[in-house]
Design a protein around this motif. Structure first.
Motif, short mmCIF file in Angstrom:
data_model
loop_
_atom_site.label_atom_id
_atom_site.label_comp_id
_atom_site.label_asym_id
_atom_site.label_seq_id
_atom_site.Cartn_x
_atom_site.Cartn_y
_atom_site.Cartn_z
N VAL A 115 34.40 31.95 -11.85
CA VAL A 115 34.72 31.26 -13.10
C VAL A 115 34.71 29.75 -12.89
O VAL A 115 34.08 29.00 -13.66
CB VAL A 115 36.11 31.70 -13.63
N ARG A 116 35.37 29.30 -11.85
CA ARG A 116 35.43 27.85 -11.58
C ARG A 116 34.04 27.30 -11.28
O ARG A 116 33.71 26.17 -11.67
CB ARG A 116 36.38 27.57 -10.43
N LEU A 117 33.22 28.08 -10.59
CA LEU A 117 31.86 27.65 -10.30
C LEU A 117 31.07 27.41 -11.58
O LEU A 117 30.41 26.38 -11.74
CB LEU A 117 31.15 28.71 -9.45
N VAL A 118 31.14 28.35 -12.50
CA VAL A 118 30.38 28.22 -13.75
C VAL A 118 30.87 27.04 -14.57
O VAL A 118 30.06 26.25 -15.08
CB VAL A 118 30.47 29.53 -14.57
N MET A 121 36.13 26.73 6.70
CA MET A 121 35.64 26.99 5.34
C MET A 121 35.08 28.41 5.27
O MET A 121 34.28 28.82 6.11
CB MET A 121 34.55 25.98 4.98
N THR A 122 35.51 29.19 4.29
CA THR A 122 35.07 30.58 4.19
C THR A 122 33.66 30.67 3.61
O THR A 122 33.17 29.75 2.94
CB THR A 122 36.02 31.37 3.27
N ALA A 123 33.01 31.81 3.86
CA ALA A 123 31.65 32.02 3.36
C ALA A 123 31.58 31.96 1.83
O ALA A 123 30.67 31.33 1.28
CB ALA A 123 31.11 33.35 3.88
N PRO A 124 32.52 32.61 1.10
CA PRO A 124 32.47 32.48 -0.37
C PRO A 124 32.59 31.04 -0.85
O PRO A 124 31.95 30.64 -1.82
CB PRO A 124 33.65 33.33 -0.83
N ALA A 168 27.31 38.49 -2.63
CA ALA A 168 27.80 37.57 -1.62
C ALA A 168 29.31 37.63 -1.40
O ALA A 168 29.84 36.92 -0.54
CB ALA A 168 27.41 36.14 -2.00
N GLY A 169 30.02 38.45 -2.17
CA GLY A 169 31.46 38.56 -1.99
C GLY A 169 32.25 37.39 -2.56
O GLY A 169 33.35 37.09 -2.09
N LEU A 170 31.72 36.75 -3.60
CA LEU A 170 32.43 35.63 -4.22
C LEU A 170 33.50 36.17 -5.16
O LEU A 170 33.20 36.95 -6.07
CB LEU A 170 31.44 34.77 -5.01
N PRO A 171 34.76 35.81 -4.97
CA PRO A 171 35.83 36.30 -5.85
C PRO A 171 35.64 35.88 -7.29
O PRO A 171 35.01 34.86 -7.58
CB PRO A 171 37.10 35.65 -5.25
#
Length: 218
Positions: free
Chosen positions: A140-143, A1-4, A132-135
Motif C-alpha cells: 500500500v505504501r509503495l503504491v 535491510m530486508t529483501a521486501p 517476492a514476499g512483499l507484505p
C-alpha cells in the motif's frame, strides 16, 4: 535491510526502466487543462486520498488472490469499475507491460497465465508483491508513494523548481494516506477495494489523450 524493503525501494525508484517516464500520474493532464501550478501540492495530496487508494486496494487484492490461488479477473473488473476514464485505463495497461517485463525476468516461476488478458499496473504490482514476499502494508505504501513521486517528477519537467520542495510534497501526500494503510492492506474482497473517485482527473485525462503535443501519456 530486508529483501521486501529492498524490493519496495527498487519498484519505487523512478530510474527503474519500467518506472513513470511516460506517465505523470495526472500532473500533465491537470496542468494542460488549466489547473494553477500553485495547486500542484494539493493535487498530490488529493490523489493520495482518492485514486491512489483505488490503485493500492487493487494491488493488495491481487496479491491476496495470487497467494490463495484465486482468479484475478474479478480484481481487474473491480479496478475498471472504479476507473471510468478510458485514457487512464489505457495508460495503466501500457505501464503494466513494463512491470511485466521486469517481473518475468526476476520471478520467472510465477503463474503469469493467471493474469487477465490486459492487466492494469496495480494487478501486476500485486502479483509481484506475492511472488517476492512483499507484505500488504508495504505494498500500500509503495503504491501511494509511487503515484506521488511520479507526479512530482513530472512537475519538475513541466514547471522546474527546487526538488527539495516537491520531495516535501511527496512526504506530505504519503502522510495524508497513512491513516488508511491498515484498512486497505486488509482488502480481500473486490467489493472492499476503495472507490474514491476524482472526476476532474478523469476528465483531464480524457482531454489530454487528444493532444498531439505532450510529454507524458497520462
Amino acid at each position: 535491510m530486508t529483501a521486501p524493503t529492498q524490493l519496495a525501494m527498487l519498484l519505487a525508484d523512478a530510474r527503474l526502466p519500467t518506472g513513470g517516464h511516460a506517465y505523470s500520474a495526472g500532473m500533465e493532464p491537470a496542468l494542460t487543462s488549466g489547473m494553477p501550478r500553485a495547486d500542484a501540492r494539493d493535487l498530490l495530496r488529493a490523489r493520495a486520498r482518492t485514486t491512489s487508494q483505488v490503485e493500492a486496494g487493487t494491488a493488495v487484492l491481487a496479491r491476496h488472490r495470487v497467494l490463495v490461488g484465486a482468479p484475478l479477473q474479478a480484481v481487474q473488473d473491480a479496478w475498471a469499475a472504479r476507473t471510468p476514464s478510458p485514457a487512464v485505463r489505457d495508460a495503466s495497461t501500457a505501464h503494466a507491460r513494463g512491470y511485466l517485463r521486469l517481473a518475468r525476468r526476476l520471478w520467472p516461476a510465477a503463474d503469469y497465465a493467471a493474469l487477465p488478458e490486459k492487466p492494469c499496473r496495480a494487478v501486476v504490482l500485486g502479483m509481484i508483491a506475492a511472488a517476492a514476499g512483499l507484505p500488504a502494508e508495504d505494498l500500500v505504501r509503495l503504491v501511494i508513494y509511487d503515484e506521488a513521486a511520479t507526479a512530482a517528477a513530472a512537475l519538475l519537467k513541466l514547471d522546474p523548481r527546487d526538488p527539495a520542495e516537491t520531495t516535501a510534497w511527496i512526504l506530505d501526500a504519503c502522510a495524508a494516506a497513512e491513516p488508511t494503510v491498515a484498512q486497505i492492506a486488509a482488502v480481500t474482497d473486490p467489493a472492499a477495494v476503495p472507490a474514491s473517485g476524482a472526476p476532474h482527473s478523469e476528465q483531464w485525462a480524457q482531454t489530454h489523450a487528444r493532444l498531439t503535443q505532450r510529454l507524458f501519456r497520462a
